[in-house]
Motif scaffolding. Structure first.
Motif, PDB file in Angstrom:
ATOM      1  N   ALA A 113      73.751  50.278  73.016  1.00 42.48           N
ATOM      2  CA  ALA A 113      72.274  50.286  72.269  1.00 42.48           C
ATOM      3  C   ALA A 113      72.766  50.222  70.970  1.00 42.48           C
ATOM      4  CB  ALA A 113      71.778  51.304  72.681  1.00 42.48           C
ATOM      5  N   GLN A 114      72.362  49.009  70.290  1.00 40.89           N
ATOM      6  CA  GLN A 114      72.537  49.163  68.508  1.00 40.89           C
ATOM      7  C   GLN A 114      71.373  48.876  68.103  1.00 40.89           C
ATOM      8  OE1 GLN A 114      74.846  45.295  69.280  1.00 40.89           O
ATOM      9  NE2 GLN A 114      76.635  46.281  68.334  1.00 40.89           N
ATOM     10  N   CYS A 115      71.108  49.809  67.139  1.00 42.72           N
ATOM     11  CA  CYS A 115      69.774  49.813  66.583  1.00 42.72           C
ATOM     12  C   CYS A 115      69.854  49.260  65.050  1.00 42.72           C
ATOM     13  CB  CYS A 115      69.444  51.306  66.433  1.00 42.72           C
ATOM     14  SG  CYS A 115      67.575  51.794  66.033  1.00 42.72           S
ATOM     15  N   TYR A 116      68.746  48.676  64.574  1.00 41.16           N
ATOM     16  CA  TYR A 116      68.394  48.346  63.127  1.00 41.16           C
ATOM     17  C   TYR A 116      67.011  48.722  62.661  1.00 41.16           C
ATOM     18  CZ  TYR A 116      67.623  45.073  59.555  1.00 41.16           C
ATOM     19  OH  TYR A 116      67.384  44.240  57.993  1.00 41.16           O
ATOM     20  N   GLN A 117      67.140  49.518  61.570  1.00 38.50           N
ATOM     21  CA  GLN A 117      65.782  49.955  61.011  1.00 38.50           C
ATOM     22  C   GLN A 117      65.259  48.800  60.013  1.00 38.50           C
ATOM     23  OE1 GLN A 117      65.837  53.301  58.648  1.00 38.50           O
ATOM     24  NE2 GLN A 117      63.922  53.465  58.432  1.00 38.50           N
ATOM     25  N   ARG A 118      64.061  48.493  60.289  1.00 41.63           N
ATOM     26  CA  ARG A 118      63.324  47.356  59.330  1.00 41.63           C
ATOM     27  C   ARG A 118      63.445  47.929  57.996  1.00 41.63           C
ATOM     28  NH1 ARG A 118      58.017  46.543  60.188  1.00 41.63           N
ATOM     29  NH2 ARG A 118      58.221  44.821  58.750  1.00 41.63           N
ATOM     30  N   ALA A 119      63.766  46.965  57.065  1.00 42.34           N
ATOM     31  CA  ALA A 119      63.881  47.536  55.584  1.00 42.34           C
ATOM     32  C   ALA A 119      62.405  47.338  55.009  1.00 42.34           C
ATOM     33  CB  ALA A 119      64.711  46.410  54.880  1.00 42.34           C
ATOM     34  N   THR A 120      61.628  46.730  55.722  1.00 38.36           N
ATOM     35  CA  THR A 120      60.119  46.763  55.059  1.00 38.36           C
ATOM     36  C   THR A 120      59.271  47.743  55.542  1.00 38.36           C
ATOM     37  OG1 THR A 120      59.775  44.969  56.528  1.00 38.36           O
ATOM     38  CG2 THR A 120      60.327  44.226  54.397  1.00 38.36           C
ATOM     39  N   THR A 121      58.270  48.118  54.934  1.00 44.66           N
ATOM     40  CA  THR A 121      57.461  48.905  55.585  1.00 44.66           C
ATOM     41  C   THR A 121      56.158  48.109  56.178  1.00 44.66           C
ATOM     42  OG1 THR A 121      56.262  49.197  53.522  1.00 44.66           O
ATOM     43  CG2 THR A 121      58.002  50.932  54.001  1.00 44.66           C
ATOM     44  N   GLY A 122      55.104  49.093  56.923  1.00 48.15           N
ATOM     45  CA  GLY A 122      54.115  48.473  57.644  1.00 48.15           C
ATOM     46  C   GLY A 122      54.496  47.864  58.934  1.00 48.15           C
ATOM     47  N   PRO A 123      53.506  47.072  59.356  1.00 48.90           N
ATOM     48  CA  PRO A 123      53.630  46.540  60.635  1.00 48.90           C
ATOM     49  C   PRO A 123      54.423  45.472  60.742  1.00 48.90           C
ATOM     50  CG  PRO A 123      51.408  46.303  60.319  1.00 48.90           C
ATOM     51  CD  PRO A 123      51.898  47.271  59.145  1.00 48.90           C
ATOM     52  N   PRO A 124      55.311  44.914  61.757  1.00 47.49           N
ATOM     53  CA  PRO A 124      56.261  43.638  61.521  1.00 47.49           C
ATOM     54  C   PRO A 124      55.097  42.463  61.327  1.00 47.49           C
ATOM     55  CG  PRO A 124      56.616  44.981  63.525  1.00 47.49           C
ATOM     56  CD  PRO A 124      55.521  45.733  62.941  1.00 47.49           C
ATOM     57  N   GLY A 125      55.608  41.448  60.684  1.00 46.83           N
ATOM     58  CA  GLY A 125      54.801  40.291  60.450  1.00 46.83           C
ATOM     59  C   GLY A 125      55.888  39.094  60.393  1.00 46.83           C
ATOM     60  N   ASP A 126      55.249  37.789  60.360  1.00 52.08           N
ATOM     61  CA  ASP A 126      55.961  36.810  60.488  1.00 52.08           C
ATOM     62  C   ASP A 126      57.106  36.695  59.446  1.00 52.08           C
ATOM     63  OD1 ASP A 126      54.211  35.676  62.292  1.00 52.08           O
ATOM     64  OD2 ASP A 126      53.286  34.236  60.980  1.00 52.08           O
TER      65      ASP A 126
END
Length: 114
Positions: free
Chosen positions: A66-79
């Motif tokens: 399992a490799q994990c990546y934390q999104r750098a942006t806040t809020g819900p995912p978007g386009d």
């Protein structure tokens, strides 16, 4: 889902790897799932639990990667949001690198007509 010390959660993408042992050629699957969690450890734990269920339900072998990546942006995912990134050192040139890791000729994938 617990929140971190600041009371916030983040979105994490987790890549898990499986082997389709019942299929001819026993292909491998890299599967990305998206999790809202308070920490990387929580996201991986939840993703691995889901990966084991997915493997059992589909007759696959979960390879315990399992490799994990934390999104750098806040809020819900978007386009257009980046949901996974992995850096890999390699002595290979670009074409050889792509052939070795992404275009072996044994992928089960569709094509576009573009």
């Amino acid at each position: 889902m617990a929140a971190n010390a600041d009371g916030e959660t983040s979105w994490y993408a987790v890549r898990c790897v499986f082997q389709w042992e019942a299929w001819e050629g026993t292909p491998y699957e890299e599967r990305l799932t998206l999790w809202q969690a308070a920490s990387l450890a929580e996201a991986i734990g939840r993703a691995e639990g889901e990966a084991r269920s997915y493997a059992e339900e589909n007759g696959l072998r979960y390879l315990e990667l399992a490799q994990c990546y934390q999104r750098a942006t806040t809020g819900p995912p978007g386009d257009g949001d980046e949901v996974f990134s992995l850096l890999r050192d390699s002595h290979l040139g670009a074409e050889s690198y792509l052939d070795r890791h992404f275009d072996t000729g044994h992928e089960h994938q569709g094509t576009t007509s573009e």
